[in-house]
Motif scaffolding. Sequence first.
Motif, short mmCIF file in Angstrom:
data_model
loop_
_atom_site.label_atom_id
_atom_site.label_comp_id
_atom_site.label_asym_id
_atom_site.label_seq_id
_atom_site.Cartn_x
_atom_site.Cartn_y
_atom_site.Cartn_z
N ALA A 43 0.83 -1.20 0.00
CA ALA A 43 0.00 0.00 0.00
C ALA A 43 0.87 1.26 0.00
O ALA A 43 0.57 2.24 -0.69
CB ALA A 43 -0.93 -0.01 1.21
N GLU A 44 1.96 1.22 0.78
CA GLU A 44 2.86 2.37 0.82
C GLU A 44 3.56 2.56 -0.52
O GLU A 44 3.72 3.69 -1.00
CB GLU A 44 3.91 2.15 1.93
N ALA A 45 3.98 1.46 -1.14
CA ALA A 45 4.64 1.54 -2.44
C ALA A 45 3.69 2.05 -3.52
O ALA A 45 4.12 2.67 -4.50
CB ALA A 45 5.20 0.18 -2.83
N PHE A 46 2.39 1.81 -3.34
CA PHE A 46 1.41 2.20 -4.34
C PHE A 46 0.89 3.62 -4.13
O PHE A 46 0.18 4.15 -5.00
CB PHE A 46 0.23 1.22 -4.32
N ALA A 47 1.23 4.26 -3.02
CA ALA A 47 0.63 5.54 -2.63
C ALA A 47 0.67 6.58 -3.74
O ALA A 47 -0.32 7.27 -4.01
CB ALA A 47 1.30 6.06 -1.37
N ARG A 48 1.81 6.72 -4.41
CA ARG A 48 1.91 7.76 -5.44
C ARG A 48 1.02 7.47 -6.63
O ARG A 48 0.52 8.38 -7.31
CB ARG A 48 3.36 7.94 -5.88
N HIS A 49 0.78 6.18 -6.91
CA HIS A 49 -0.14 5.83 -7.99
C HIS A 49 -1.59 6.06 -7.57
O HIS A 49 -2.41 6.49 -8.37
CB HIS A 49 0.06 4.37 -8.39
N ALA A 50 -1.88 5.80 -6.29
CA ALA A 50 -3.23 6.04 -5.77
C ALA A 50 -3.56 7.53 -5.85
O ALA A 50 -4.71 7.91 -6.14
CB ALA A 50 -3.34 5.55 -4.34
N ALA A 51 -2.56 8.37 -5.62
CA ALA A 51 -2.77 9.82 -5.69
C ALA A 51 -3.15 10.28 -7.10
O ALA A 51 -3.75 11.33 -7.28
CB ALA A 51 -1.52 10.54 -5.21
N GLN A 52 -2.79 9.47 -8.09
CA GLN A 52 -3.13 9.78 -9.48
C GLN A 52 -4.47 9.17 -9.89
O GLN A 52 -4.87 9.27 -11.06
CB GLN A 52 -2.03 9.26 -10.41
N GLY A 53 -5.15 8.53 -8.92
CA GLY A 53 -6.44 7.92 -9.21
C GLY A 53 -6.35 6.55 -9.83
O GLY A 53 -7.37 6.02 -10.32
N LEU A 54 -5.16 5.96 -9.83
CA LEU A 54 -5.00 4.62 -10.41
C LEU A 54 -5.41 3.55 -9.41
O LEU A 54 -5.45 3.78 -8.19
CB LEU A 54 -3.55 4.40 -10.85
N LEU A 55 -5.68 2.37 -9.92
CA LEU A 55 -6.19 1.27 -9.13
C LEU A 55 -5.13 0.17 -9.01
O LEU A 55 -4.51 -0.20 -10.01
CB LEU A 55 -7.44 0.70 -9.81
N PRO A 56 -4.91 -0.37 -7.79
CA PRO A 56 -3.94 -1.45 -7.67
C PRO A 56 -4.55 -2.80 -8.06
O PRO A 56 -5.76 -3.00 -7.98
CB PRO A 56 -3.59 -1.44 -6.18
N GLY A 57 -3.69 -3.70 -8.48
CA GLY A 57 -4.17 -5.05 -8.79
C GLY A 57 -3.00 -5.99 -8.87
O GLY A 57 -1.85 -5.58 -9.03
N ARG A 58 -3.28 -7.29 -8.75
CA ARG A 58 -2.22 -8.30 -8.88
C ARG A 58 -2.49 -9.16 -10.09
O ARG A 58 -3.63 -9.61 -10.33
CB ARG A 58 -2.12 -9.17 -7.62
#
Length: 364
Positions: free
Chosen positions: A21-36
């Motif tokens: 979640a921490e590694a993804f934070a900057r992508h989340a700030a851009q409105g992107l969605l995480p996935g595996r």
Amino acid sequence: MTTTSAEYSVLAPYGWDDAWAEAFARHAAQGLLPGRVVRVDRGQCDIVTPAGTVRADTEFVVPRDPMKVVCTGDWVAVDPDGDPRYVRAYLPRRTAFVRSTSSKRSEGQILAANVDHAVVAVSLAVDLDLGRVERFLALAWESGAQPVVVLTKADLVPDPVTLAHLVQDVETSAPGVPVLTVSALHGEGLDVLVALVGAGTSVLIGQSGAGKSTLANALVGADVMDVRAARDVDGKGRHTTTTRNLLALPSGGVLIDTPGLRGVGLYDAESGVGQVFTEIEELAEGCRFHDCAHESEPDCAVRSAVESGDLPPRRLDSYRKLVRENQWIVAKTDARVRAELRRDWKRKGAAGKAAMEFKRGRWE
């Protein structure tokens, strides 16, 4: 579109944690969605996201670079409001299981990413190929994952003494690696393996016919993988698994099942080879020359161990083979290594020529 931490919880069974979640934070700030990435097949992949499973292309950023292509186990970012068919980025990999491709460029091919355990499946239905086991282990150690050897189809070796000898042979070839015996057909030994893979991500590797799909079904508790009988003549299967699939396990953890590997080429695996042959590396510290090849050099501690019976000749032969192969792979992309190998070949050639001239002088 914003996604809450609660919505991210749907990714927990696939290994999502605070660090990701921490590694993804900057992508989340851009409105992107995480996935595996849970499946890769012919240039496309299935990605589990909080909004559901999406289908996307595996190539992005640097097309045609096998090391930059999305693979099973990757954590990626997709745009839910744009075109989800394209992966926008993938998070830095904690580990990567890489082998050499069959191309003349000797590129690396990533088979699985972010793996904690590399489970090497070895069938007891055929004669043990310890050299191949060592090859798999070298790749596993190099990946950064903890290797585990699972001897499958243990029900085909009913004699406990014979089974114990087989386990001992593998343990000798796999220092520091747990060696388990399992019969997926009867459920024997599965409890230990379930406990081991219950935390983190495990990748299941091995040759066709090693029983990987049967083992995956037993761990998942359902017939999720196609299983076909192996040929009686050589124990080989017919690649019943044709894609790399990530499966969430009911007891916790996730499992990546891979197709049977015929070609298992090393790819810059010097450290992995050293870990497989720790006893040889330790013995080599006692050699007179620091670059001893353990062939004809005087005062070679490794050859002395072979002559005294402390080191099996097969282990040394296997070590030499893997070291040479790895040097050859690295030399194709590293000019310094190529130059060192040329100097070594010239030195050995000169030594061989001098030895032949000496022999001729003695007998003439």
